[in-house]
Design an enzyme around this catalytic site. Structure first.
Site, short mmCIF file in Angstrom:
data_model
loop_
_atom_site.label_atom_id
_atom_site.label_comp_id
_atom_site.label_asym_id
_atom_site.label_seq_id
_atom_site.Cartn_x
_atom_site.Cartn_y
_atom_site.Cartn_z
N SER A 145 0.85 -1.19 0.00
CA SER A 145 0.00 0.00 0.00
C SER A 145 0.88 1.23 0.00
CB SER A 145 -0.89 0.01 1.25
OG SER A 145 -1.54 1.26 1.40
N TYR A 158 -1.25 0.15 10.71
CA TYR A 158 -1.48 -0.33 9.35
C TYR A 158 -0.28 -0.02 8.45
CZ TYR A 158 -3.56 -0.83 4.71
OH TYR A 158 -3.81 -1.20 3.41
#
Length: 236
Positions: A145, A158
């Site tokens: 990501s 995250y």
């Protein structure tokens, strides 16, 4: 002739969103597909869609598996090999994006992200790698990501897990140099999936899951001597 004709690809997190799009795109290029996720009902829906799209020209199986459970991953790969032969492509797409601030104190949610986003990648690589090395052939795609590149005040944990995915990819590329096994890390920006309900994000159109799927196909259809190490896909 399709470059992926007869190849077998495992796609984790394939029940919806990016994973489903990747599976469909690979199948459209001739690859046989192993769909993996926790929800069998959703997997079967994707399986039926692929069967219809490809006019039954590729083989598709759906396997219920939780990538955070090592035994599930081992059984997934064993079933893929038994039913479809050698695994040529592994797409580590399964992921969790939960409450990620340290101040939130959501320890259980942090653990879920660590177990799926990091351990899930490692378990899957561990399961397919011996066969790939013995054949001097194979391609592992890790979906990270842009949060692994940039951390915000709400993405601490995250971002840490997705940065770990990038580091794993970079280390594997060095470990596996000249073995014939290729590694690609793909870092998507905001993608329009069930994790994000608004079509506009900061005034920009979100990416479509197929945009990431096309990046996967690009990487795996390069000549055998070409290793695309890193792809970042962002909204304009």
């Amino acid at each position: 002739m399709n470059k992926l004709q007869g190849k077998t690809a495992i796609v984790t997190g394939a029940s919806a969103g990016i994973g489903a799009a990747i599976a469909k795109e690979l199948a459209s290029k001739g690859a046989n597909i192993v769909l993996a996720a926790r929800r069998m009902d959703k997997l079967n829906e994707v399986k039926n869609e692929i069967t219809e799209i490809t006019n039954r020209k590729v083989k598709v199986i759906a396997v219920q598996a939780d990538v955070s459970v090592k035994n599930d991953v081992n059984q997934l790969v064993e079933q893929a090999q038994t039913e479809l032969g050698n695994v040529d492509i592994l797409v580590n797409n399964a992921g969790q994006m939960l409450s990620a601030t340290i101040q939130s104190g959501q320890v259980e949610e942090w653990e879920k992200m660590i177990d799926v986003n990091i351990k899930g990648v490692l378990y899957s690589v561990h399961a397919v790698l011996p066969s790939m090395l013995s054949r001097s052939s194979g391609h592992i795609i890790n979906i990270a990501s842009v949060s692994g590149l940039e951390v915000t005040k709400t993405s601490t944990v995250y971002s840490a897990t997705k940065h770990a995915v990038r580091v794993i990819s970079q280390g594997l590329e060095k470990e596996l140099a000249r073995t014939g096994v290729r590694i690609t890390n793909i870092s998507p920006g905001m993608v329009d999936t069930s994790l994000s309900s608004d079509n506009n994000w900061n005034g920009r159109k979100k990416l479509d899951p197929t945009d990431i799927a096309k990046a996967v196909v690009y990487a795996v259809t390069q000549p055998s001597y070409v290793n695309v190490n890193e792809i970042t896909v962002r909204p304009v």
